[in-house]
Design a protein around this motif. Structure first.
Motif, PDB file in Angstrom:
ATOM      1  N   CYS A   7       2.707  -5.433  -7.988  1.00  0.00           N
ATOM      2  CA  CYS A   7       2.797  -4.019  -7.666  1.00  0.00           C
ATOM      3  C   CYS A   7       3.734  -3.858  -6.472  1.00  0.00           C
ATOM      4  O   CYS A   7       3.969  -4.790  -5.704  1.00  0.00           O
ATOM      5  N   LYS A   8       4.275  -2.656  -6.351  1.00  0.00           N
ATOM      6  CA  LYS A   8       5.200  -2.330  -5.273  1.00  0.00           C
ATOM      7  C   LYS A   8       4.517  -1.339  -4.333  1.00  0.00           C
ATOM      8  O   LYS A   8       3.977  -0.328  -4.785  1.00  0.00           O
ATOM      9  N   ILE A   9       4.545  -1.636  -3.018  1.00  0.00           N
ATOM     10  CA  ILE A   9       3.887  -0.756  -2.060  1.00  0.00           C
ATOM     11  C   ILE A   9       4.812  -0.491  -0.870  1.00  0.00           C
ATOM     12  O   ILE A   9       5.752  -1.251  -0.598  1.00  0.00           O
ATOM     13  N   TYR A  10       4.527   0.618  -0.185  1.00  0.00           N
ATOM     14  CA  TYR A  10       5.275   1.030   1.004  1.00  0.00           C
ATOM     15  C   TYR A  10       4.393   0.807   2.226  1.00  0.00           C
ATOM     16  O   TYR A  10       3.225   1.202   2.248  1.00  0.00           O
ATOM     17  N   THR A  94      -1.510 -14.693  -3.690  1.00  0.00           N
ATOM     18  CA  THR A  94      -0.589 -13.556  -3.716  1.00  0.00           C
ATOM     19  C   THR A  94       0.711 -13.914  -2.993  1.00  0.00           C
ATOM     20  O   THR A  94       0.683 -14.454  -1.894  1.00  0.00           O
ATOM     21  N   GLN A  95       1.824 -13.606  -3.610  1.00  0.00           N
ATOM     22  CA  GLN A  95       3.132 -13.763  -2.985  1.00  0.00           C
ATOM     23  C   GLN A  95       3.621 -12.404  -2.501  1.00  0.00           C
ATOM     24  O   GLN A  95       3.455 -11.397  -3.183  1.00  0.00           O
ATOM     25  N   VAL A  96       4.233 -12.404  -1.316  1.00  0.00           N
ATOM     26  CA  VAL A  96       4.821 -11.190  -0.757  1.00  0.00           C
ATOM     27  C   VAL A  96       6.336 -11.309  -0.883  1.00  0.00           C
ATOM     28  O   VAL A  96       6.936 -12.241  -0.348  1.00  0.00           O
ATOM     29  N   LEU A  97       6.943 -10.369  -1.618  1.00  0.00           N
ATOM     30  CA  LEU A  97       8.380 -10.396  -1.876  1.00  0.00           C
ATOM     31  C   LEU A  97       9.037  -9.170  -1.275  1.00  0.00           C
ATOM     32  O   LEU A  97       8.422  -8.105  -1.136  1.00  0.00           O
ATOM     33  N   ASP A  98      10.321  -9.328  -0.917  1.00  0.00           N
ATOM     34  CA  ASP A  98      11.093  -8.208  -0.402  1.00  0.00           C
ATOM     35  C   ASP A  98      11.359  -7.211  -1.524  1.00  0.00           C
ATOM     36  O   ASP A  98      11.049  -7.457  -2.693  1.00  0.00           O
ATOM     37  N   GLU A  99      11.983  -6.084  -1.174  1.00  0.00           N
ATOM     38  CA  GLU A  99      12.204  -5.029  -2.163  1.00  0.00           C
ATOM     39  C   GLU A  99      13.098  -5.491  -3.304  1.00  0.00           C
ATOM     40  O   GLU A  99      13.018  -4.963  -4.425  1.00  0.00           O
ATOM     41  N   ASP A 100      13.946  -6.509  -3.053  1.00  0.00           N
ATOM     42  CA  ASP A 100      14.812  -7.011  -4.122  1.00  0.00           C
ATOM     43  C   ASP A 100      14.054  -7.835  -5.159  1.00  0.00           C
ATOM     44  O   ASP A 100      14.617  -8.269  -6.159  1.00  0.00           O
ATOM     45  N   GLU A 149       9.439   0.242   8.839  1.00  0.00           N
ATOM     46  CA  GLU A 149       8.997   0.586   7.500  1.00  0.00           C
ATOM     47  C   GLU A 149       9.781  -0.230   6.481  1.00  0.00           C
ATOM     48  O   GLU A 149      10.916  -0.637   6.733  1.00  0.00           O
ATOM     49  N   ARG A 150       9.152  -0.463   5.342  1.00  0.00           N
ATOM     50  CA  ARG A 150       9.822  -1.189   4.263  1.00  0.00           C
ATOM     51  C   ARG A 150       8.979  -1.095   2.993  1.00  0.00           C
ATOM     52  O   ARG A 150       7.790  -0.765   3.032  1.00  0.00           O
ATOM     53  N   TRP A 151       9.622  -1.384   1.862  1.00  0.00           N
ATOM     54  CA  TRP A 151       8.937  -1.544   0.582  1.00  0.00           C
ATOM     55  C   TRP A 151       8.813  -3.032   0.299  1.00  0.00           C
ATOM     56  O   TRP A 151       9.748  -3.798   0.555  1.00  0.00           O
ATOM     57  N   ILE A 152       7.690  -3.452  -0.207  1.00  0.00           N
ATOM     58  CA  ILE A 152       7.484  -4.853  -0.566  1.00  0.00           C
ATOM     59  C   ILE A 152       6.824  -4.924  -1.944  1.00  0.00           C
ATOM     60  O   ILE A 152       6.229  -3.958  -2.424  1.00  0.00           O
ATOM     61  N   TRP A 153       6.954  -6.090  -2.555  1.00  0.00           N
ATOM     62  CA  TRP A 153       6.276  -6.389  -3.823  1.00  0.00           C
ATOM     63  C   TRP A 153       5.154  -7.380  -3.546  1.00  0.00           C
ATOM     64  O   TRP A 153       5.335  -8.339  -2.782  1.00  0.00           O
ATOM     65  N   LEU A 154       4.016  -7.164  -4.178  1.00  0.00           N
ATOM     66  CA  LEU A 154       2.924  -8.138  -4.187  1.00  0.00           C
ATOM     67  C   LEU A 154       2.826  -8.703  -5.594  1.00  0.00           C
ATOM     68  O   LEU A 154       2.728  -7.961  -6.563  1.00  0.00           O
ATOM     69  N   ARG A 155       2.874 -10.025  -5.688  1.00  0.00           N
ATOM     70  CA  ARG A 155       2.788 -10.686  -6.991  1.00  0.00           C
ATOM     71  C   ARG A 155       1.685 -11.737  -6.914  1.00  0.00           C
ATOM     72  O   ARG A 155       1.697 -12.607  -6.046  1.00  0.00           O
TER      73      ARG A 155
END
Length: 224
Positions: A7-10, A94-100, A149-155
């Protein structure tokens, strides 16, 4: 409910509180002076891996997480209170990924792991900080620093001790339902299981392991 694996979160850390401009004025005291307090620092954003979670379903319904802003300073050298932090609790694996969606920020691979994602802004100085022999009555204070602030992905990576592998309708989901408290969908047609299911098998109070029910394999798929 379908297994939610990404999922993508702010996220946003809190702004720092502003410093105060204030002067001491009391009866029978001839010389006053600046007494503005500092602002409080903004809250941080943390992520923590905890036991007891096995999906990211909580982040489907809430995608924005903001830490509190620090309180402003006040007169009489009263400093503002720091803003409250935000702690994102995620399952182990859980992996934390940058917005890319490619740059890996963190891999939460064990329970209790805790990582600072965004730091809150510092609070501004009140005018009491700027007094000196030359400027004995400063009339300015610093504003608080802005947060980040940033957007991140949780996988979420599927973590299991045992995997059930076999052809469609071999009884994998039935076996999982029999040995654990999981309730996978069971039917008499192929490919009933479309997403992996996890089940915890309790052997005793101190012994347990996780079984993954994997969607059925097709005979000859490796040959194309």
């Amino acid at each position: 409910m379908k297994f939610l694996d990404q999922c993508k979160i702010y996220i946003r850390s809190g702004n720092g509180g502003g410093g105060a401009v204030s002067f001491r004025r009391e009866k029978y005291i001839e010389y006053g002076g600046p007494d503005g307090g500092d602002g409080g620092r903004g809250g941080d954003v943390w992520i923590e891996a905890v036991d007891g979670l096995n999906t990211l379903i909580d982040y489907r319904y809430q995608q924005h997480f903001k830490a509190e802003t620090g309180e402003h300073g006040m007169g009489r050298n009263r400093h503002g209170h720091a803003g409250a932090d935000v702690v994102l609790k995620v399952p182990v694996g859980t992996q934390v990924l940058d917005e890319d969606k490619e740059t890996l920020i963190a891999d939460m691979d064990h329970a209790g792991q805790r990582l600072l994602l965004l730091k809150g802004g510092n609070g501004g100085w009140g005018n009491d900080r700027f007094k000196g022999p030359i400027n004995q009555a400063p009339r300015h204070a610093n504003p608080g620093q802005d947060g980040e602030e940033r957007w991140i992905w949780l996988r979420l990576k599927l973590i299991a001790d045992v995997g059930l592998v076999g052809l469609p309708n071999a009884g994998k989901s039935t076996f999982l339902a029999a040995v654990s408290a999981a309730k996978p969908k069971i039917a008499d047609y192929p490919f009933t299981t479309l997403a992996p299911n996890l089940g915890v098998v309790d052997l005793s109070t101190n012994e347990r392991f996780v079984i993954a029910d994997i969607p059925g394999l097709i005979e000859g798929a490796s040959e194309g």
